[in-house]
Design an enzyme around this catalytic site. Sequence first.
Site, PDB file in Angstrom:
ATOM      1  N   CYS A  93      37.694  34.158  49.678  1.00  0.00           N
ATOM      2  CA  CYS A  93      38.453  34.552  48.627  1.00  0.00           C
ATOM      3  C   CYS A  93      39.574  33.613  48.554  1.00  0.00           C
ATOM      4  O   CYS A  93      40.504  33.527  49.321  1.00  0.00           O
ATOM      5  CB  CYS A  93      38.770  36.103  48.597  1.00  0.00           C
ATOM      6  SG  CYS A  93      39.561  36.559  47.136  1.00  0.00           S
ATOM      7  N   ARG A  98      26.862  31.598  40.607  1.00  0.00           N
ATOM      8  CA  ARG A  98      26.973  31.341  39.143  1.00  0.00           C
ATOM      9  C   ARG A  98      25.915  31.189  38.649  1.00  0.00           C
ATOM     10  O   ARG A  98      25.630  31.620  37.153  1.00  0.00           O
ATOM     11  CB  ARG A  98      28.086  30.532  39.027  1.00  0.00           C
ATOM     12  CG  ARG A  98      29.579  31.031  39.337  1.00  0.00           C
ATOM     13  CD  ARG A  98      30.814  29.831  39.551  1.00  0.00           C
ATOM     14  NE  ARG A  98      30.283  28.813  40.665  1.00  0.00           N
ATOM     15  CZ  ARG A  98      30.693  27.588  40.335  1.00  0.00           C
ATOM     16  NH1 ARG A  98      31.618  27.150  39.476  1.00  0.00           N
ATOM     17  NH2 ARG A  98      30.178  26.720  41.609  1.00  0.00           N
TER      18      ARG A  98
HETATM   19  C1  FMN Z   1      32.779  36.163  39.258  1.00  0.00           C
HETATM   20  C2  FMN Z   1      32.485  35.876  40.839  1.00  0.00           C
HETATM   21  C3  FMN Z   1      33.007  36.512  41.900  1.00  0.00           C
HETATM   22  C4  FMN Z   1      32.716  36.345  43.228  1.00  0.00           C
HETATM   23  N1  FMN Z   1      32.775  37.256  44.163  1.00  0.00           N
HETATM   24  C5  FMN Z   1      32.716  37.048  45.495  1.00  0.00           C
HETATM   25  C6  FMN Z   1      32.672  38.014  46.470  1.00  0.00           C
HETATM   26  O1  FMN Z   1      32.823  39.241  46.375  1.00  0.00           O
HETATM   27  N2  FMN Z   1      32.429  37.809  47.720  1.00  0.00           N
HETATM   28  C7  FMN Z   1      32.088  36.346  48.125  1.00  0.00           C
HETATM   29  O2  FMN Z   1      31.981  36.177  49.259  1.00  0.00           O
HETATM   30  N3  FMN Z   1      32.152  35.612  47.197  1.00  0.00           N
HETATM   31  C8  FMN Z   1      32.407  35.645  45.881  1.00  0.00           C
HETATM   32  N4  FMN Z   1      32.447  34.816  44.946  1.00  0.00           N
HETATM   33  C9  FMN Z   1      31.867  33.424  45.482  1.00  0.00           C
HETATM   34  C10 FMN Z   1      30.286  33.189  45.152  1.00  0.00           C
HETATM   35  O3  FMN Z   1      29.678  34.096  46.146  1.00  0.00           O
HETATM   36  C11 FMN Z   1      30.081  31.586  45.466  1.00  0.00           C
HETATM   37  O4  FMN Z   1      30.359  31.474  46.945  1.00  0.00           O
HETATM   38  C12 FMN Z   1      30.702  30.993  44.633  1.00  0.00           C
HETATM   39  O5  FMN Z   1      30.416  31.196  43.344  1.00  0.00           O
HETATM   40  C13 FMN Z   1      30.051  29.412  45.035  1.00  0.00           C
HETATM   41  O6  FMN Z   1      28.718  29.456  44.729  1.00  0.00           O
HETATM   42  P1  FMN Z   1      27.960  28.935  43.210  1.00  0.00           P
HETATM   43  O7  FMN Z   1      28.279  27.629  42.995  1.00  0.00           O
HETATM   44  O8  FMN Z   1      26.394  29.107  43.473  1.00  0.00           O
HETATM   45  O9  FMN Z   1      28.576  30.012  42.147  1.00  0.00           O
HETATM   46  C14 FMN Z   1      32.429  35.022  43.688  1.00  0.00           C
HETATM   47  C15 FMN Z   1      32.086  34.029  42.660  1.00  0.00           C
HETATM   48  C16 FMN Z   1      32.114  34.460  41.248  1.00  0.00           C
HETATM   49  C17 FMN Z   1      32.145  33.433  40.098  1.00  0.00           C
END
Ligand code: FMN
Length: 383
Positions: free
Chosen positions: A108, A235
């Site tokens: 986070c 995302r």
């Molecule tokens: C709206 C939102 C909420 C997220 N909440 C969490 C979470 O609760 N726990 C976590 O480990 N990562 C969280 N993430 C990060 C995602 O799990 C992921 O690591 C990050 O979006 C990168 O991956 P992506 O490029 O496929 O989106 C969150 C991301 C977004 C956009």
Amino acid sequence: MTQTQLKVGPYTVQPPVVLAPMAGITNAPFRTLCREFSGGKGLFVSEMITTRALVERDAKTMRLIHFDGTEKPRSIQLYGVDPVTVGKAVRMIVDEDLADHIDLNFGCPVPKVTRKGGGSALPYKRNLLRAILREAVTGAGPLPVTMKMRKGIDDDHITYLDAGRIAVEEGVTAIALHGRTAAQHYGGTADWDAIARLKETVPEIPVLGNGDIWSAEDAVRMMDRTGCDGVVVGRGCLGRPWLFGDLVAAFAPGGETGGGAGSARPTLKEVAGVMRRHAELLAEWLEDEERGVIDFRKHVAWYTKGFSVGSEMRKRLAITSSLAELDDLLAGLDLDQEWPPGADGPRGRTSGRNRVVLPDGWLADPYDCAGVTADAELDTSGG
Ligand SMILES: Cc1cc2nc3c(=O)[nH]c(=O)nc-3n(C[C@H](O)[C@H](O)[C@H](O)COP(=O)(O)O)c2cc1C
């Protein structure tokens, strides 16, 4: 593409595709939607649950750990900063049979969390990280414990390779790496080379690559390029739960050409059907139609991205509060529209940050035994 068998403890995840935990998004209704498109294949992680709220049986948290009866394995993501509380939360999950797999969030980047030394600031304190992992793995007994992290705080304070070795030493089952530092937040591009480096550093356990997978083809490319054992998709699924169908097809025998099975390109009519189902599932889950539809509002812009909907209609969709109203508005759209090219590619958060806010003196000694105050757990949202 070489087909791998991803094992998370006793569970085989085939295809090796994981829905990223996303606070406020990957609740039971959204996981149900994604699972409907994947035919139940893959692994779907809950949104983040703070250990203190779980141990205190906070009512909202108890709802967040709800799983549809057909979800197997049930994956809970925990976020905690105190080894004792993490241990209690994990033991509660085991004793009360609340989940089958526990993922720990160390990614986070939110300032109010890193300011206290929590989230992606925490792995910098190697001994604290080790203590949390030890409590979690010991308390989990037979349940697999995985962890999810970023590369580090910033380019000068990279932590993922040390954290990876500590995780192996403490018996963590698999590691997911989001190839960004906390400083990057969601800006720039994810560093897939870091995923390859982590794989070389922890050959004993599966490494899951995460960051910037917008299509099934991207997922296949990440696996080929990094040698990772599976992918975590965040995302890219926002307003596009059918991406899970594409992922299953791309990893199926014969789909090895890389996204060879193509991508789902729903018309607006089909998208509207999924929107309606999503809102309905949220209403059922919350046992309150109005709250369900209000919660659904945040998804509207993602579902309608690239379609010609009109700003007035978009605004009205974003303030609906009943299923009947939602139905009326959806029926008023030009539903014959084909999937727009502009709807592919990045969506959701994309902004960067310059500086990570940390507690005073945090970077002075990576090995001191400083703890993190419990309020680093309060009201967090994200990774
Ligand atoms: C709206 C939102 C909420 C997220 N909440 C969490 C979470 O609760 N726990 C976590 O480990 N990562 C969280 N993430 C990060 C995602 O799990 C992921 O690591 C990050 O979006 C990168 O991956 P992506 O490029 O496929 O989106 C969150 C991301 C977004 C956009």
